[in-house]
Design a protein around this motif. Structure first.
Motif, PDB file in Angstrom:
ATOM      1  N   LYS A 557       0.840  -1.199   0.000  1.00 28.05           N
ATOM      2  CA  LYS A 557       0.000   0.000   0.000  1.00 28.05           C
ATOM      3  C   LYS A 557       0.874   1.248   0.000  1.00 28.05           C
ATOM      4  O   LYS A 557       0.603   2.218  -0.703  1.00 28.05           O
ATOM      5  CB  LYS A 557      -0.915   0.002   1.226  1.00 28.05           C
ATOM      6  CG  LYS A 557      -2.035  -1.023   1.211  1.00 28.05           C
ATOM      7  CD  LYS A 557      -2.858  -0.909   2.479  1.00 28.05           C
ATOM      8  CE  LYS A 557      -3.923  -1.990   2.547  1.00 28.05           C
ATOM      9  NZ  LYS A 557      -4.700  -1.899   3.802  1.00 28.05           N
ATOM     10  N   TYR A 558       1.926   1.218   0.823  1.00 26.06           N
ATOM     11  CA  TYR A 558       2.855   2.357   0.855  1.00 26.06           C
ATOM     12  C   TYR A 558       3.445   2.616  -0.528  1.00 26.06           C
ATOM     13  O   TYR A 558       3.501   3.752  -0.994  1.00 26.06           O
ATOM     14  CB  TYR A 558       3.969   2.079   1.862  1.00 26.06           C
ATOM     15  CG  TYR A 558       5.073   3.114   1.848  1.00 26.06           C
ATOM     16  CD1 TYR A 558       4.992   4.262   2.625  1.00 26.06           C
ATOM     17  CD2 TYR A 558       6.199   2.944   1.042  1.00 26.06           C
ATOM     18  CE1 TYR A 558       5.994   5.218   2.597  1.00 26.06           C
ATOM     19  CE2 TYR A 558       7.203   3.886   1.002  1.00 26.06           C
ATOM     20  CZ  TYR A 558       7.097   5.027   1.790  1.00 26.06           C
ATOM     21  OH  TYR A 558       8.082   5.979   1.750  1.00 26.06           O
ATOM     22  N   ASP A 560       2.199   1.833  -3.437  1.00 25.42           N
ATOM     23  CA  ASP A 560       1.177   2.348  -4.355  1.00 25.42           C
ATOM     24  C   ASP A 560       0.952   3.844  -4.153  1.00 25.42           C
ATOM     25  O   ASP A 560       0.882   4.609  -5.111  1.00 25.42           O
ATOM     26  CB  ASP A 560      -0.136   1.588  -4.164  1.00 25.42           C
ATOM     27  CG  ASP A 560      -0.115   0.218  -4.825  1.00 25.42           C
ATOM     28  OD1 ASP A 560       0.501   0.110  -5.901  1.00 25.42           O
ATOM     29  OD2 ASP A 560      -0.688  -0.721  -4.264  1.00 25.42           O
ATOM     30  N   PHE A 561       0.821   4.263  -2.884  1.00 25.80           N
ATOM     31  CA  PHE A 561       0.620   5.687  -2.613  1.00 25.80           C
ATOM     32  C   PHE A 561       1.850   6.499  -3.028  1.00 25.80           C
ATOM     33  O   PHE A 561       1.729   7.607  -3.557  1.00 25.80           O
ATOM     34  CB  PHE A 561       0.317   5.906  -1.129  1.00 25.80           C
ATOM     35  CG  PHE A 561      -1.081   5.541  -0.725  1.00 25.80           C
ATOM     36  CD1 PHE A 561      -2.177   6.084  -1.389  1.00 25.80           C
ATOM     37  CD2 PHE A 561      -1.310   4.649   0.310  1.00 25.80           C
ATOM     38  CE1 PHE A 561      -3.476   5.749  -1.024  1.00 25.80           C
ATOM     39  CE2 PHE A 561      -2.608   4.301   0.681  1.00 25.80           C
ATOM     40  CZ  PHE A 561      -3.688   4.852   0.014  1.00 25.80           C
ATOM     41  N   LEU A 562       3.037   5.936  -2.785  1.00 29.94           N
ATOM     42  CA  LEU A 562       4.273   6.627  -3.178  1.00 29.94           C
ATOM     43  C   LEU A 562       4.328   6.814  -4.688  1.00 29.94           C
ATOM     44  O   LEU A 562       4.617   7.912  -5.183  1.00 29.94           O
ATOM     45  CB  LEU A 562       5.486   5.825  -2.707  1.00 29.94           C
ATOM     46  CG  LEU A 562       6.859   6.380  -3.112  1.00 29.94           C
ATOM     47  CD1 LEU A 562       7.124   7.713  -2.423  1.00 29.94           C
ATOM     48  CD2 LEU A 562       7.964   5.377  -2.790  1.00 29.94           C
ATOM     49  N   GLN A 580      -1.157  12.104  -1.670  1.00 22.58           N
ATOM     50  CA  GLN A 580      -0.748  10.703  -1.798  1.00 22.58           C
ATOM     51  C   GLN A 580       0.449  10.392  -0.908  1.00 22.58           C
ATOM     52  O   GLN A 580       0.500   9.331  -0.255  1.00 22.58           O
ATOM     53  CB  GLN A 580      -0.418  10.386  -3.266  1.00 22.58           C
ATOM     54  CG  GLN A 580      -1.606  10.476  -4.213  1.00 22.58           C
ATOM     55  CD  GLN A 580      -2.668   9.436  -3.917  1.00 22.58           C
ATOM     56  OE1 GLN A 580      -2.363   8.283  -3.635  1.00 22.58           O
ATOM     57  NE2 GLN A 580      -3.922   9.847  -3.955  1.00 22.58           N
ATOM     58  N   TRP A 581       1.411  11.289  -0.843  1.00 24.68           N
ATOM     59  CA  TRP A 581       2.597  11.049  -0.018  1.00 24.68           C
ATOM     60  C   TRP A 581       2.245  11.066   1.466  1.00 24.68           C
ATOM     61  O   TRP A 581       2.817  10.300   2.248  1.00 24.68           O
ATOM     62  CB  TRP A 581       3.669  12.073  -0.350  1.00 24.68           C
ATOM     63  CG  TRP A 581       4.311  11.813  -1.679  1.00 24.68           C
ATOM     64  CD1 TRP A 581       4.456  10.604  -2.301  1.00 24.68           C
ATOM     65  CD2 TRP A 581       4.899  12.776  -2.556  1.00 24.68           C
ATOM     66  NE1 TRP A 581       5.103  10.760  -3.513  1.00 24.68           N
ATOM     67  CE2 TRP A 581       5.385  12.079  -3.700  1.00 24.68           C
ATOM     68  CE3 TRP A 581       5.072  14.158  -2.516  1.00 24.68           C
ATOM     69  CZ2 TRP A 581       6.020  12.723  -4.750  1.00 24.68           C
ATOM     70  CZ3 TRP A 581       5.714  14.805  -3.564  1.00 24.68           C
ATOM     71  CH2 TRP A 581       6.184  14.096  -4.674  1.00 24.68           C
ATOM     72  N   GLN A 583      -0.608  10.085   2.626  1.00 26.03           N
ATOM     73  CA  GLN A 583      -1.255   8.787   2.838  1.00 26.03           C
ATOM     74  C   GLN A 583      -0.202   7.699   3.054  1.00 26.03           C
ATOM     75  O   GLN A 583      -0.360   6.817   3.897  1.00 26.03           O
ATOM     76  CB  GLN A 583      -2.116   8.433   1.620  1.00 26.03           C
ATOM     77  CG  GLN A 583      -3.312   9.356   1.433  1.00 26.03           C
ATOM     78  CD  GLN A 583      -4.612   8.674   1.818  1.00 26.03           C
ATOM     79  OE1 GLN A 583      -4.608   7.822   2.701  1.00 26.03           O
ATOM     80  NE2 GLN A 583      -5.695   9.063   1.178  1.00 26.03           N
ATOM     81  N   ALA A 584       0.878   7.768   2.283  1.00 28.43           N
ATOM     82  CA  ALA A 584       1.959   6.793   2.438  1.00 28.43           C
ATOM     83  C   ALA A 584       2.600   6.913   3.818  1.00 28.43           C
ATOM     84  O   ALA A 584       2.887   5.912   4.482  1.00 28.43           O
ATOM     85  CB  ALA A 584       2.999   6.985   1.338  1.00 28.43           C
ATOM     86  N   ARG A 591       9.450   5.672   6.849  1.00 28.62           N
ATOM     87  CA  ARG A 591      10.030   5.519   5.510  1.00 28.62           C
ATOM     88  C   ARG A 591      10.499   6.871   4.993  1.00 28.62           C
ATOM     89  O   ARG A 591       9.858   7.908   5.206  1.00 28.62           O
ATOM     90  CB  ARG A 591       9.010   4.907   4.560  1.00 28.62           C
ATOM     91  CG  ARG A 591       8.655   3.464   4.891  1.00 28.62           C
ATOM     92  CD  ARG A 591       9.776   2.504   4.543  1.00 28.62           C
ATOM     93  NE  ARG A 591       9.988   2.411   3.124  1.00 28.62           N
ATOM     94  CZ  ARG A 591       9.368   1.545   2.328  1.00 28.62           C
ATOM     95  NH1 ARG A 591       8.490   0.708   2.831  1.00 28.62           N
ATOM     96  NH2 ARG A 591       9.628   1.517   1.035  1.00 28.62           N
ATOM     97  N   ALA A 594       8.853   9.074   0.767  1.00 28.84           N
ATOM     98  CA  ALA A 594       7.710   9.992   0.663  1.00 28.84           C
ATOM     99  C   ALA A 594       8.007  11.320   1.345  1.00 28.84           C
ATOM    100  O   ALA A 594       7.681  12.395   0.827  1.00 28.84           O
ATOM    101  CB  ALA A 594       6.468   9.348   1.278  1.00 28.84           C
TER     102      ALA A 594
END
Length: 649
Positions: A557-558, A560-562, A580-581, A583-584, A591, A594
């Protein structure tokens, strides 16, 4: 005493006349040509660079030199490069040095300068026309940018110059036909879509010779085509397919043709705004032969027109101006062949071009690579000034100054370089990424990289692209369930059982023993589309929805958002990228990618406090070299903010 006819002159008239009398015609031509080559060389090397896509070829060559064959991931035979001839020349040139960066730049400069000299000295109708041609080449941003870059454009220039030198200046006989066919074949072997530029002039020569019932020409043409036919036989046997994997990834995407035509319109508008000389010269090169009514040039014009129509078919490109360089060079050839200028006119034009190059704000910004130039790299349609984007990291002047990727420059792709090195150190077996050039090269041969844009992945290249939100040339694919596990464990873990059958056949082609009858049968059936019904086109073209997100891990998921944020950033949709970032980061706050991307975006938007906050959080990471890299970013942002707004609070 020296007597000046005009006190305003800086050089005595007598001295000028004496110098002109002593120098013969040949010496004058030599001096002019030497001066042109000197200036053009400065332009080429001042703008020399290498792009991320070139490192896809570099990784293939690195695998070759280490005994893993012409592969991208060493477990499978996939043609991830689209320029076989350029790849072979790079392989021969870099075999002993094992240096791809400088070798690619040097080869690009050599081929471009050779094409430049052929055009000025041989193809041009007069020396004055040659000087005008030199001015046009030097003033085209696209032509200069892709004279290096690590891609095949420079070799295309050289092959086109040789082809049209033979076409215009030779008597059409058997020898000429063979040389034309052989040269065109090498051009097609370098990049297949240039066949559109070679086909019509070559067909014209064949047609004229057929009028005389010279049937021997078919055997001559076949002989000239042998290099391409040999490569195609090798490609079918070794890779299992006649075309590069990039062709399957970019052409059969399922995107409506109307959208591609619209995107190509944006591509041409982007070129017109950034580099107007390129499109204007292409237009003149098409119109002038029709006005002058020089029939020998009409097949060349037809080739340019068909090539431009092909651009509408594929939707242009994401690299601003790259696909316009070949028709531009053909158009310049048309102009210098049909128009005759005096040397005085040519030198005047040269002076004006030099003056405009330094007086035009945009050209000055580009030559200096300053902040104003860097702020205008992306447009809102996914098209980027690639040289401007990569130059801070991979520009020749930056490397000479010690500011290359080894010195931790503040550049987004430094993240991918370090990620690749980290994967290499930690022996990561499989990763998914969408910018695979620099990352893949630095990861080394043992890391299997799934390219989500499918340029280097045989299975994803044959899946339809996701609908909506795609950047041209970057057609994202849905990763099939269990695909990573299949690669990691080398077992069949795909959840889609129909796709599992398809992948078994594909795997036999790309990983099985080359000379097996079962593999040969799969190659024939696969290329004839026999297994295409096993792919659920409707499912794999749908974007990731809530149900899909519920099925994948937090790490996926991370990612995908990245990736969605990265795409929005390149489309200049900054607020969507920010969303989006974030959300990641909500999924994995520790991490780096992002948060670092947020800092880079905020800096570009002028939101320096937000950029400082993002960089500061990233710089606290304790693992080198990330901490050094972001400390450098922090010092740069402080300096830039102070220059534009004074000291930050």
């Amino acid at each position: 005493m020296l007597i000046f006819k005009n006190p305003g002159r800086l050089i005595p008239v007598g001295l000028l006349k004496g110098l002109k009398a002593r120098l013969g015609r040949e010496h004058q031509v030599t001096i002019v040509v030497f001066f042109l080559v000197f200036l053009f060389s400065i332009v080429i090397f001042a703008n020399a660079w290498v792009c991320d896509d070139a490192y896809i070829t570099f990784r293939t060559l690195d695998n070759l030199f280490h005994g893993y064959g012409l592969t991208w991931n060493i477990a499978e035979r996939v043609q991830a490069y689209s320029h076989p001839l350029w790849m072979l020349i790079m392989a021969a040139s870099s075999y002993f040095s094992r240096d791809f960066y400088y070798t690619s730049i040097l080869l690009g400069a050599i081929f471009t300068l050779a094409a430049f000299l052929i055009l000025v000295l041989k193809i041009a109708k007069s020396l004055g026309a040659g000087i005008i041609g030199a001015c046009l080449l030097s003033s085209s941003k696209a032509f200069v940018d892709y004279s290096t870059s690590g891609l095949e454009n420079s070799l295309t220039y050289f092959i086109l110059s040789v082809f049209f030198l033979i076409y215009f200046l030779s008597t059409w006989n058997y020898k000429t036909l063979f040389l034309l066919t052989l040269t065109a074949t090498l051009g097609i072997l370098n990049r297949m879509d240039t066949a559109l530029l070679f086909f019509f002039p070559l067909a014209g020569v064949i047609w004229q010779m057929l009028k005389n019932r010279e049937w021997k020409i078919f055997s001559i043409v076949l002989l000239g085509l042998m290099p391409f036919l040999i490569w195609e036989m090798f490609s079918l046997v070794y890779y299992g397919f006649p075309f590069p994997n990039t062709a399957y990834a970019k052409i059969a995407t399922g995107i409506p043709q109307a959208d591609l035509i619209k995107q190509c319109g944006y591509y041409l508008l982007n070129s017109l705004s950034r580099d107007p000389i390129t499109l204007l010269v292409i237009g003149l090169g098409i119109l002038l032969p029709l006005v002058v009514k020089e029939k020998k040039t009409w097949p060349v014009v037809l080739g340019i027109l068909v090539y431009m129509a092909y651009l509408f078919k594929i939707g242009g490109d994401f690299m601003s101006g790259r696909f316009l360089t070949a028709p531009f060079f053909c158009a310049v050839i048309m102009l210098v062949r049909l128009l005759s200028f005096s040397v005085k006119t040519g030198i005047t034009a040269l002076g004006m071009i030099i003056l405009l190059a330094f007086c035009s704000p945009h050209n000055f910004d580009r030559l200096m690579n300053n902040r104003r130039y860097k702020k205008s790299l992306f447009d809102g349609h996914g098209i980027c000034d690639e040289r401007g984007y990569y130059y801070p990291l991979l520009g020749l002047r930056r490397v000479f100054a010690g500011q290359n990727y080894a010195a931790y420059p503040p550049h987004p792709f430094h993240l991918y370089i370090n990620q690749g090195k980290q994967c290499r150190r930690e022996a990561v077996p499989v990763i998914v990424h969408n910018s695979v050039g620099l990352l893949g090269y630095h990861a080394g041969p043992w890391v299997h990289i799934i390219d989500q844009y499918a340029l280097c992945d045989p299975l994803l290249a044959r899946l339809p692209a996701l609908t909506g939100g795609q950047r041209i040339g970057h057609f994202k694919r849905k990763i099939p369930g269990g695909y990573m596990e299949s690669l990691r464990t080398k077992k069949d873990c795909l959840t889609d059982r129909q796709l599992a059958v398809y992948y078994k056949k594909l795997k036999n082609i790309t990983q099985g023993k080359i000379f097996r009858w079962a593999r040969l049968k799969d190659i024939i059936k696969m290329n004839l589309g026999y297994y295409g019904v096993l792919i659920d086109q409707a499912y794999y073209c749908q974007p990731l929805g809530p149900r899909r997100l519920a099925e994948i891990s937090e790490q996926d998921k991370y990612a995908d958002f990245l990736h969605e944020g990265n795409w929005a950033y390149k489309m200049v949709q900054y607020r969507r990228a920010e969303e989006q970032w974030h959300q990641a980061l909500n999924l994995e706050p520790d991490r780096l990618e992002a948060r670092a991307n947020l800092g880079i975006m905020y800096e570009k938007m002028g939101e320096y406090n937000n950029a400082l906050q993002a960089y500061a959080l990233t710089a606290t990471h304790k693992k080198p070299p990330w901490n050094s890299y972001y400390q450098e970013l922090l010092s740069n942002i402080h300096r830039e903010a102070h220059q534009e707004h004074g000291a930050l609070p």
